[in-house]
Design a protein around this motif. Structure first.
Motif, PDB file in Angstrom:
ATOM      1  N   MET A 171     125.515  48.891  -0.988  1.00 19.51           N
ATOM      2  CA  MET A 171     125.504  47.618  -1.771  1.00 19.51           C
ATOM      3  C   MET A 171     124.996  46.237  -0.528  1.00 19.51           C
ATOM      4  O   MET A 171     124.931  46.420   0.818  1.00 19.51           O
ATOM      5  N   LYS A 208     124.467  42.694   1.843  1.00 18.12           N
ATOM      6  CA  LYS A 208     125.855  42.127   2.440  1.00 18.12           C
ATOM      7  C   LYS A 208     126.429  41.145   1.347  1.00 18.12           C
ATOM      8  O   LYS A 208     125.426  40.593   0.904  1.00 18.12           O
ATOM      9  N   THR A 263     130.153  45.951   4.188  1.00 22.71           N
ATOM     10  CA  THR A 263     128.862  45.485   3.612  1.00 22.71           C
ATOM     11  C   THR A 263     127.395  44.939   5.102  1.00 22.71           C
ATOM     12  O   THR A 263     126.728  44.337   4.268  1.00 22.71           O
TER      13      THR A 263
END
Length: 198
Positions: A1, A3, A34
């Motif tokens: 994923m 940021k 993240t």
């Protein structure tokens, strides 16, 4: 994923409660997972209900929980940090006013000169009906003739329905006939939550 940027935007009209703390924790954890940013933005547009002791209590509560924001307002000996500030909606008043009048210019909002007493009297006689302001489609010369009379700016709710795609519920459909043309700027120029939060 990738940021992500997450935020919590509490209204300092009461002390920090468990629901706000839980949402802040989830958002803070996702940002940390993240490598993203967690933002605190205070929704202090309701001057009558906002109290600095609630601001203090919320910020202290987040710190007590170990939640530190990457962007947010000044607190204690910490200065405001982040490049998307200010992080208090009350400090963004001019921005909100500019956007409200842009909506007026685009025909998506309008000046409503109805007094609170007139609206209350109408609602008393029509308790289950949607309030339609007589100023919604007023000709420009009628609006101009009001001069400096106080007015609120109302969003012109369009015909049809609003569809919101929710990841859990799927498409949620709401008939726009269920909504009044809601106020986005009070007569004193303060933005309402519906405008500021967006």
């Amino acid at each position: 994923m990738d940021k992500v940027r997450t935020r919590i935007a509490p209204s300092p009209s009461g002390f920090l409660h468990i629901g706000t703390a839980k949402t802040a924790l989830y958002n803070w954890l996702l940002a940390r997972k993240t490598g993203g940013s967690f933002i605190l933005r205070l929704e202090d547009t309701d001057a009558d209900r906002t109290d600095e002791r609630y601001v203090q209590g919320m910020c202290e509560g987040f710190h007590w929980l170990g939640i530190r924001w990457d962007e947010g307002p000044a607190f204690g000996d910490e200065e405001e940090r982040g490049e998307s500030g200010p992080y208090r909606q009350s400090q963004r008043r001019a921005l909100h006013q500019r956007e409200a009048y842009r909506l007026v210019d685009e025909g998506k909002a309008y000046k409503c000169f109805c007094t609170k007493e007139e609206i209350d009297a109408w609602r008393e006689g029509h308790p289950h009906d949607r309030f339609i302001s007589p100023w919604r489609d007023a000709p420009p010369d009628r609006v101009t003739a009001m001069g400096d009379a106080p007015y609120a700016v109302r969003f012109k709710v369009p015909e049809g329905e609003t569809v919101i795609h929710d990841l859990i519920q799927g498409d949620v459909r709401v008939s726009n006939k269920e909504y009044d043309d809601f106020v986005i700027l009070k007569a004193n120029g303060d933005p309402i939550f519906h405008l500021a939060v967006v």
